[in-house]
Design a protein around this motif. Structure first.
Motif, PDB file in Angstrom:
ATOM      1  N   ILE A 102       0.834  -1.203   0.000  1.00 48.21           N
ATOM      2  CA  ILE A 102       0.000   0.000   0.000  1.00 48.21           C
ATOM      3  C   ILE A 102       0.866   1.249   0.000  1.00 48.21           C
ATOM      4  O   ILE A 102       0.584   2.221  -0.709  1.00 48.21           O
ATOM      5  N   LEU A 103       1.969   1.228   0.752  1.00 55.96           N
ATOM      6  CA  LEU A 103       2.882   2.368   0.742  1.00 55.96           C
ATOM      7  C   LEU A 103       3.550   2.546  -0.617  1.00 55.96           C
ATOM      8  O   LEU A 103       3.781   3.672  -1.054  1.00 55.96           O
ATOM      9  N   LYS A 104       3.849   1.450  -1.279  1.00 56.91           N
ATOM     10  CA  LYS A 104       4.439   1.550  -2.615  1.00 56.91           C
ATOM     11  C   LYS A 104       3.428   2.133  -3.603  1.00 56.91           C
ATOM     12  O   LYS A 104       3.792   2.946  -4.464  1.00 56.91           O
ATOM     13  N   CYS A 105       2.157   1.746  -3.486  1.00 53.88           N
ATOM     14  CA  CYS A 105       1.115   2.347  -4.339  1.00 53.88           C
ATOM     15  C   CYS A 105       0.962   3.833  -4.029  1.00 53.88           C
ATOM     16  O   CYS A 105       0.792   4.649  -4.936  1.00 53.88           O
ATOM     17  N   ALA A 106       1.040   4.181  -2.740  1.00 50.62           N
ATOM     18  CA  ALA A 106       0.952   5.593  -2.356  1.00 50.62           C
ATOM     19  C   ALA A 106       2.129   6.377  -2.923  1.00 50.62           C
ATOM     20  O   ALA A 106       1.965   7.521  -3.360  1.00 50.62           O
ATOM     21  N   ILE A 159       1.354   7.131  -6.461  1.00 57.40           N
ATOM     22  CA  ILE A 159       0.400   8.247  -6.534  1.00 57.40           C
ATOM     23  C   ILE A 159       1.117   9.565  -6.252  1.00 57.40           C
ATOM     24  O   ILE A 159       0.872  10.578  -6.909  1.00 57.40           O
ATOM     25  N   GLY A 160       2.019   9.554  -5.281  1.00 54.90           N
ATOM     26  CA  GLY A 160       2.782  10.751  -4.955  1.00 54.90           C
ATOM     27  C   GLY A 160       3.648  11.229  -6.114  1.00 54.90           C
ATOM     28  O   GLY A 160       3.758  12.433  -6.361  1.00 54.90           O
ATOM     29  N   LEU A 161       4.255  10.291  -6.833  1.00 58.81           N
ATOM     30  CA  LEU A 161       5.048  10.681  -8.004  1.00 58.81           C
ATOM     31  C   LEU A 161       4.175  11.307  -9.077  1.00 58.81           C
ATOM     32  O   LEU A 161       4.563  12.305  -9.704  1.00 58.81           O
ATOM     33  N   PHE A 162       3.001  10.727  -9.299  1.00 57.62           N
ATOM     34  CA  PHE A 162       2.065  11.340 -10.254  1.00 57.62           C
ATOM     35  C   PHE A 162       1.676  12.748  -9.798  1.00 57.62           C
ATOM     36  O   PHE A 162       1.567  13.659 -10.619  1.00 57.62           O
ATOM     37  N   VAL A 203       3.467  14.815  -7.948  1.00 63.86           N
ATOM     38  CA  VAL A 203       4.610  15.723  -8.128  1.00 63.86           C
ATOM     39  C   VAL A 203       4.718  16.157  -9.582  1.00 63.86           C
ATOM     40  O   VAL A 203       4.785  17.360  -9.886  1.00 63.86           O
ATOM     41  N   PHE A 204       4.751  15.190 -10.490  1.00 68.36           N
ATOM     42  CA  PHE A 204       4.909  15.527 -11.909  1.00 68.36           C
ATOM     43  C   PHE A 204       3.695  16.275 -12.447  1.00 68.36           C
ATOM     44  O   PHE A 204       3.825  17.180 -13.279  1.00 68.36           O
ATOM     45  N   GLY A 205       2.514  15.916 -11.970  1.00 72.37           N
ATOM     46  CA  GLY A 205       1.313  16.634 -12.381  1.00 72.37           C
ATOM     47  C   GLY A 205       1.316  18.074 -11.904  1.00 72.37           C
ATOM     48  O   GLY A 205       0.903  18.981 -12.633  1.00 72.37           O
ATOM     49  N   THR A 206       1.799  18.291 -10.690  1.00 72.49           N
ATOM     50  CA  THR A 206       1.879  19.651 -10.159  1.00 72.49           C
ATOM     51  C   THR A 206       2.879  20.486 -10.949  1.00 72.49           C
ATOM     52  O   THR A 206       2.614  21.646 -11.278  1.00 72.49           O
TER      53      THR A 206
END
Length: 160
Positions: free
Chosen positions: A96-100, A103-106, A108-111
Motif C-alpha cells: 500500500i505504501l508503494k502504491c501511495a 500516486i505521490g510521483l504522479f 509531483v509531476f502533475g503539479t
C-alpha cells in the motif's frame, strides 16, 4: 534507489544492521524516517504559504481558488483515508505504501506540469492526487512502524 519494507515476524525480532542501535537497527524505521523527512520538506511548501501564494496570483488574486484547492485536497483525504485504513488492515502495508508512492510521483509531476500552464484549474486533479497520497501514507506508515518494532520499543519510534 530501491525501497524495501520487511514485515515478517522473523524480521521484527532479528532485523539488525551493523552499527545501528535501538530502534534504528530496523531497516523499516530508517527508511520510513528518511521518507518522512523528505515528505515534510515538500509539505512545507504548502504549509509555508508558498503554494497558496502562487495559486492566489495565478488565479487573478482569488482567495476562493486557494480555498477551493485546499478543500479539494481535504475532502479527498477525508474520503480516501478510511478506505486506505481498511485496506492496510486487510492487505500488505508495504504494498500500500508503494502504491501511495506511485500516486505521490504522479502528484509531483502533475503539479510541475500544472504550474507550467500558469492556470490554477490544472491543479485540481493534482490536489485530488495529493489528497489521496497524504491520506494513504500516515496511518499505513504508523501501522508498519508498529509491526516492525517490538512492544517495548514502540514509544522510542513515536518519540522522534
Amino acid at each position: 534507489m530501491i525501497v524495501r519494507f520487511y514485515v515478517t515476524t522473523s524480521s521484527v525480532m532479528t532485523s539488525s544492521a551493523k552499527g545501528w542501535t535501538g530502534v534504528w537497527r530496523y531497516e523499516n524505521v530508517r527508511t520510513l524516517y528518511s521518507f518522512m523527512l523528505a515528505n515534510t520538506c515538500g509539505r512545507a511548501i504548502w504549509d509555508g504559504q508558498v503554494f497558496p501564494a502562487y495559486v492566489f496570483l495565478a488565479s487573478g488574486y482569488s482567495t476562493t481558488a486557494v480555498g477551493f484547492l485546499a478543500g479539494v485536497n481535504g475532502m479527498t483525504q477525508l474520503t480516501v483515508g478510511p478506505v486506505v485504513g481498511c485496506l492496510s488492515d486487510m492487505y500488505d502495508r508495504a504494498k500500500i505504501l508503494k502504491c501511495a508512492a506511485f500516486i505521490g510521483l504522479f502528484a509531483v509531476f502533475g503539479t510541475f506540469a500544472a504550474i507550467r500552464t500558469e492556470g490554477y484549474e490544472a491543479l485540481i486533479p493534482c490536489m485530488l492526487l495529493w489528497g489521496g497520497f497524504n491520506s494513504s501514507i500516515g496511518p499505513t506508515m504508523d501501522s508498519l512502524l508498529a509491526d516492525t518494532t517490538s512492544e517495548g520499543e514502540r514509544s522510542q519510534v513515536y518519540m522522534y
